[in-house]
Motif scaffolding. Structure first.
Motif, PDB file in Angstrom:
ATOM      1  N   ASN A  73      63.419 -86.902 -30.030  1.00  0.00           N
ATOM      2  CA  ASN A  73      63.577 -88.340 -29.817  1.00  0.00           C
ATOM      3  C   ASN A  73      63.533 -88.684 -28.325  1.00  0.00           C
ATOM      4  O   ASN A  73      64.507 -89.158 -27.749  1.00  0.00           O
ATOM      5  N   SER A  74      62.373 -88.429 -27.725  1.00  0.00           N
ATOM      6  CA  SER A  74      62.209 -88.658 -26.291  1.00  0.00           C
ATOM      7  C   SER A  74      60.723 -88.567 -25.938  1.00  0.00           C
ATOM      8  O   SER A  74      59.963 -87.875 -26.615  1.00  0.00           O
ATOM      9  N   ASP A  75      60.353 -89.243 -24.870  1.00  0.00           N
ATOM     10  CA  ASP A  75      58.993 -89.053 -24.338  1.00  0.00           C
ATOM     11  C   ASP A  75      59.009 -88.034 -23.193  1.00  0.00           C
ATOM     12  O   ASP A  75      58.003 -87.811 -22.536  1.00  0.00           O
ATOM     13  N   LYS A  76      60.144 -87.395 -22.994  1.00  0.00           N
ATOM     14  CA  LYS A  76      60.299 -86.391 -21.927  1.00  0.00           C
ATOM     15  C   LYS A  76      60.139 -84.979 -22.498  1.00  0.00           C
ATOM     16  O   LYS A  76      61.003 -84.131 -22.347  1.00  0.00           O
ATOM     17  N   THR A  77      59.036 -84.755 -23.176  1.00  0.00           N
ATOM     18  CA  THR A  77      58.736 -83.433 -23.727  1.00  0.00           C
ATOM     19  C   THR A  77      57.469 -82.916 -23.054  1.00  0.00           C
ATOM     20  O   THR A  77      56.738 -83.689 -22.421  1.00  0.00           O
ATOM     21  N   PRO A  78      57.169 -81.638 -23.219  1.00  0.00           N
ATOM     22  CA  PRO A  78      55.938 -81.113 -22.609  1.00  0.00           C
ATOM     23  C   PRO A  78      54.670 -81.538 -23.358  1.00  0.00           C
ATOM     24  O   PRO A  78      53.573 -81.276 -22.895  1.00  0.00           O
ATOM     25  N   TRP A  79      54.821 -82.209 -24.491  1.00  0.00           N
ATOM     26  CA  TRP A  79      53.668 -82.578 -25.314  1.00  0.00           C
ATOM     27  C   TRP A  79      53.330 -84.045 -25.146  1.00  0.00           C
ATOM     28  O   TRP A  79      54.198 -84.906 -25.171  1.00  0.00           O
ATOM     29  N   ILE A  80      52.037 -84.328 -25.010  1.00  0.00           N
ATOM     30  CA  ILE A  80      51.567 -85.709 -24.897  1.00  0.00           C
ATOM     31  C   ILE A  80      51.658 -86.393 -26.265  1.00  0.00           C
ATOM     32  O   ILE A  80      52.062 -87.539 -26.373  1.00  0.00           O
ATOM     33  N   LYS A  81      51.268 -85.668 -27.311  1.00  0.00           N
ATOM     34  CA  LYS A  81      51.253 -86.249 -28.655  1.00  0.00           C
ATOM     35  C   LYS A  81      51.757 -85.236 -29.672  1.00  0.00           C
ATOM     36  O   LYS A  81      51.867 -84.046 -29.371  1.00  0.00           O
ATOM     37  N   ASP A  82      52.042 -85.713 -30.863  1.00  0.00           N
ATOM     38  CA  ASP A  82      52.583 -84.874 -31.927  1.00  0.00           C
ATOM     39  C   ASP A  82      51.703 -83.647 -32.181  1.00  0.00           C
ATOM     40  O   ASP A  82      52.213 -82.543 -32.393  1.00  0.00           O
ATOM     41  N   LEU A  83      50.391 -83.843 -32.157  1.00  0.00           N
ATOM     42  CA  LEU A  83      49.468 -82.738 -32.445  1.00  0.00           C
ATOM     43  C   LEU A  83      49.617 -81.596 -31.447  1.00  0.00           C
ATOM     44  O   LEU A  83      49.511 -80.427 -31.819  1.00  0.00           O
ATOM     45  N   ASP A  84      49.902 -81.905 -30.191  1.00  0.00           N
ATOM     46  CA  ASP A  84      50.101 -80.847 -29.186  1.00  0.00           C
ATOM     47  C   ASP A  84      51.287 -79.965 -29.570  1.00  0.00           C
ATOM     48  O   ASP A  84      51.218 -78.735 -29.490  1.00  0.00           O
ATOM     49  N   CYS A  85      52.369 -80.598 -29.976  1.00  0.00           N
ATOM     50  CA  CYS A  85      53.556 -79.854 -30.413  1.00  0.00           C
ATOM     51  C   CYS A  85      53.246 -79.066 -31.684  1.00  0.00           C
ATOM     52  O   CYS A  85      53.651 -77.903 -31.822  1.00  0.00           O
ATOM     53  N   ALA A  86      52.522 -79.694 -32.607  1.00  0.00           N
ATOM     54  CA  ALA A  86      52.180 -79.038 -33.878  1.00  0.00           C
ATOM     55  C   ALA A  86      51.375 -77.766 -33.639  1.00  0.00           C
ATOM     56  O   ALA A  86      51.614 -76.737 -34.283  1.00  0.00           O
ATOM     57  N   GLU A  87      50.436 -77.812 -32.701  1.00  0.00           N
ATOM     58  CA  GLU A  87      49.631 -76.630 -32.403  1.00  0.00           C
ATOM     59  C   GLU A  87      50.496 -75.499 -31.863  1.00  0.00           C
ATOM     60  O   GLU A  87      50.358 -74.348 -32.285  1.00  0.00           O
ATOM     61  N   GLN A  88      51.404 -75.817 -30.946  1.00  0.00           N
ATOM     62  CA  GLN A  88      52.286 -74.792 -30.389  1.00  0.00           C
ATOM     63  C   GLN A  88      53.206 -74.236 -31.475  1.00  0.00           C
ATOM     64  O   GLN A  88      53.378 -73.018 -31.588  1.00  0.00           O
ATOM     65  N   ALA A  89      53.796 -75.110 -32.274  1.00  0.00           N
ATOM     66  CA  ALA A  89      54.712 -74.661 -33.323  1.00  0.00           C
ATOM     67  C   ALA A  89      54.001 -73.796 -34.362  1.00  0.00           C
ATOM     68  O   ALA A  89      54.550 -72.788 -34.816  1.00  0.00           O
ATOM     69  N   ALA A  90      52.781 -74.150 -34.725  1.00  0.00           N
ATOM     70  CA  ALA A  90      52.024 -73.364 -35.713  1.00  0.00           C
ATOM     71  C   ALA A  90      51.793 -71.947 -35.203  1.00  0.00           C
ATOM     72  O   ALA A  90      51.919 -70.975 -35.957  1.00  0.00           O
TER      73      ALA A  90
END
Length: 128
Positions: A73-90
């Motif tokens: 719940n923040s825009d202060k993450t290393p990911w620009i968009k949800d898909l960036d996080c999804a790729e790393q998590a996968a």
């Protein structure tokens, strides 16, 4: 919302991973993780990512028994968009991850999602 515009928050859906495994993943990406409180299958954490405090909510079994939502719940993450996080998590959790295909802009199709698994990214319709 354009493809390179920063999302105001990040949410992914993780398939078939335990709360313990997801928490270990958070500990790998955060310099600190503290459990704030939990209520049933909803768990609230605070993580520190790149020096920024980020509220994180994990909600188990959100769509059937297989899926767990993780919401930063923040825009202060290393990911620009949800898909960036999804790729790393996968990659790091070695499982299928889904995230909304757009940034929840009015008029977007709420059933259009990205499916990320084993290096493949596919746009799908995901209806509960």
């Amino acid at each position: 919302m354009t493809d390179n515009q920063r999302h105001p928050d990040i949410e992914i859906y993780i398939k078939d991973r335990s709360l313990e495994r997801i928490t270990r993943w958070l500990e790998e990406i955060c310099s600190a993780v503290t459990r704030e409180f939990e209520q049933g299958q909803v768990h609230h954490f605070n993580g520190v990512i790149d020096g920024q405090k980020v509220p994180i909510m994990i909600h188990e079994k959100v769509s059937g028994k297989a899926w767990t939502s993780v919401w930063f719940n923040s825009d202060k993450t290393p990911w620009i968009k949800d898909l960036d996080c999804a790729e790393q998590a996968a990659r790091e959790l070695d499982t299928q991850i889904r995230c909304i295909a757009s940034g929840w802009t009015s008029g977007d199709d709420p059933d259009e999602w990205w499916k990320v698994e084993q290096g493949n990214i596919e746009k799908i319709n995901w209806q509960s």
